[in-house]
Design an enzyme around this catalytic site. Sequence first.
Site, mmCIF file in Angstrom:
data_model
loop_
_atom_site.group_PDB
_atom_site.id
_atom_site.type_symbol
_atom_site.label_atom_id
_atom_site.label_comp_id
_atom_site.label_asym_id
_atom_site.label_seq_id
_atom_site.Cartn_x
_atom_site.Cartn_y
_atom_site.Cartn_z
ATOM 1 N N ASP A 204 0.857 -1.180 0.000
ATOM 2 C CA ASP A 204 0.000 0.000 0.000
ATOM 3 C C ASP A 204 0.895 1.233 0.000
ATOM 4 O OD1 ASP A 204 1.073 0.321 2.533
ATOM 5 O OD2 ASP A 204 -0.843 0.319 3.572
ATOM 6 N N ASP A 206 1.457 4.822 2.247
ATOM 7 C CA ASP A 206 1.102 5.469 3.511
ATOM 8 C C ASP A 206 1.598 6.915 3.528
ATOM 9 O OD1 ASP A 206 0.403 2.800 4.963
ATOM 10 O OD2 ASP A 206 2.469 2.478 4.299
ATOM 11 N N ASP A 321 -3.219 4.682 2.740
ATOM 12 C CA ASP A 321 -3.528 5.081 4.117
ATOM 13 C C ASP A 321 -3.108 6.529 4.317
ATOM 14 O OD1 ASP A 321 -4.485 2.612 4.949
ATOM 15 O OD2 ASP A 321 -2.524 1.925 5.643
HETATM 16 P P1 TTP Z 1 2.035 -1.032 6.712
HETATM 17 O O1 TTP Z 1 1.593 -0.159 5.603
HETATM 18 O O2 TTP Z 1 1.100 -2.137 7.080
HETATM 19 O O3 TTP Z 1 3.460 -1.708 6.440
HETATM 20 P P2 TTP Z 1 4.708 -1.241 5.576
HETATM 21 O O4 TTP Z 1 4.454 0.062 4.909
HETATM 22 O O5 TTP Z 1 5.892 -1.328 6.452
HETATM 23 O O6 TTP Z 1 4.832 -2.409 4.535
HETATM 24 P P3 TTP Z 1 4.228 -2.480 3.056
HETATM 25 O O7 TTP Z 1 5.328 -2.044 2.159
HETATM 26 O O8 TTP Z 1 3.863 -3.900 2.869
HETATM 27 O O9 TTP Z 1 3.044 -1.572 2.998
HETATM 28 O O10 TTP Z 1 2.247 -0.198 8.025
HETATM 29 C C1 TTP Z 1 3.146 0.887 8.073
HETATM 30 C C2 TTP Z 1 3.514 1.211 9.476
HETATM 31 O O11 TTP Z 1 2.419 1.797 10.159
HETATM 32 C C3 TTP Z 1 3.921 0.002 10.294
HETATM 33 O O12 TTP Z 1 5.147 0.308 10.936
HETATM 34 C C4 TTP Z 1 2.895 -0.138 11.349
HETATM 35 C C5 TTP Z 1 2.266 1.216 11.415
HETATM 36 N N1 TTP Z 1 0.843 1.151 11.743
HETATM 37 C C6 TTP Z 1 0.384 1.737 12.901
HETATM 38 O O13 TTP Z 1 1.169 2.316 13.656
HETATM 39 N N2 TTP Z 1 -0.936 1.658 13.212
HETATM 40 C C7 TTP Z 1 -1.819 1.016 12.422
HETATM 41 O O14 TTP Z 1 -3.016 0.964 12.741
HETATM 42 C C8 TTP Z 1 -1.324 0.421 11.190
HETATM 43 C C9 TTP Z 1 -2.251 -0.296 10.249
HETATM 44 C C10 TTP Z 1 0.003 0.516 10.887
HETATM 45 MN MN MN Z 2 2.663 0.402 3.793
HETATM 46 MN MN MN Z 3 -0.479 0.926 5.529
#
Ligand code: TTP
Ligand code: MN
Ligand code: MN
Length: 397
Positions: A204, A206, A321
């Site tokens: 995703d 963020d 996100d």
């Molecule tokens: P993710 O987007 O789930 O993971 P990521 O970006 O490391 O991996 P990917 O490349 O697969 O997307 O989460 C990002 C960070 O946000 C992770 O360190 C956990 C944090 N987080 C929170 O702090 N609270 C939450 O509710 C969620 C969903 C994630």
């Molecule tokens: Mn992510």
């Molecule tokens: Mn995320």
Amino acid sequence: QINEAAAVVFSVPSYACQRRTTLQNHNTVLTEALSLLAENAELNEEDGRAIAFRRSEAVLKALPKAVTNLADLRGLPCLGEHSLKIIKDVLKDGVSSEVETTRQSDRYKALKVLTGIFGVGAKTADRWIKMGISTLHQLQASGQTLNQAQQAGLEHYEDLNQPVAKAEADAIGDVVQKVVLSVLPGALITLIGGFRRGKPTGHDVDFLITHPEEGREVGLLPKVASLLKSQGFLLYQKTTRNSYLESDDGPARLSSNMDRFERCFSIFKLEMNPGTTRSGTPRSSSRTESQSDDHSPQTPGGVHENGLESRRRSWRAVRVDLVVSPISQFAFALLGWTGSKLFEREMRRWAGHEKAMSLSSHALYDTKQRRYLRAASEEEIFAHLGLEYIPPSQRNA
Ligand code: TTP
Ligand code: MN
Ligand code: MN
Ligand code: MN
């Protein structure tokens, strides 16, 4: 003994937040084996087991070269009996039978397929499997009631299970930035999550949003979401308000992973320019303008995304996100949302066990001094915790 004499001596501190873990992994065969067992434990909600495998995996990721001999592992932290057995088998045979058996198991495969639907977690998947539902086909035939997130997840199943490329994240960032600034001039938008750690792809995208004047950020996301929606950029969104109050939250609840920021979980409609393939890999600079990958969905269970079958689309769905933090909590939000998940978990464990402090994405609380420790940067948070600063690109535990 020859092996012992030749053994490499690695020195690795026991908490992942004390280590510099880059994306360069010298032990991928071993870490992929442990990662699959960790994932399987997560899908089965065996949290203790999952964490043990994740910690072992992370120790191997941090090694400066390949392990060739069990003796190389002496003195390393976090390697439990079970992980050592897996490592031993892989070193000897190239594979672990337990890993391969798990990978091929009906339950693992069903959990993977079902939790691959956005909005479906391990609990829901388990409930469905117990009802005899193991494929997307069976789910659709079952007449199960799906919530809106799950309906959108099913509809965009194939796209959402394709990795998102950095170029796609940047393209979405441009759209988000424009809309956010039109609603709140002066706002600051930061790419967080795996992309901030330098990963070339993610599941995703963020973003963390703040404003230099405390309070100006309140209520931003509903406006941003409705603008994005009216401009045709959103296929799904769910926005929640900030529910964090320092006074009543208390340190007890702060150690939890969940935070209370204003946030928006969404599925973005990304227009793809012809220079980008379906998987997002930049096309070679040659003049081939015709889209390379014919988009003919091969979704497990035979679900054809949007019923489009082989008709070409000019867009793809991407999970996005958006998180909003007040500037006073920005450093904590940035640290908490940069990951990796294990790095974050280990940092909170370090804070609690080694420093009698409680760390969250909102704040750092010192239990002995009974006060919150302020920080304007990630560096200050590491310093409060008595940790050497680790930059995002070295938090890939
Ligand atoms: P993710 O987007 O789930 O993971 P990521 O970006 O490391 O991996 P990917 O490349 O697969 O997307 O989460 C990002 C960070 O946000 C992770 O360190 C956990 C944090 N987080 C929170 O702090 N609270 C939450 O509710 C969620 C969903 C994630
Ligand atoms: Mn992510
Ligand atoms: Mn995320
Ligand atoms: Mn290295």
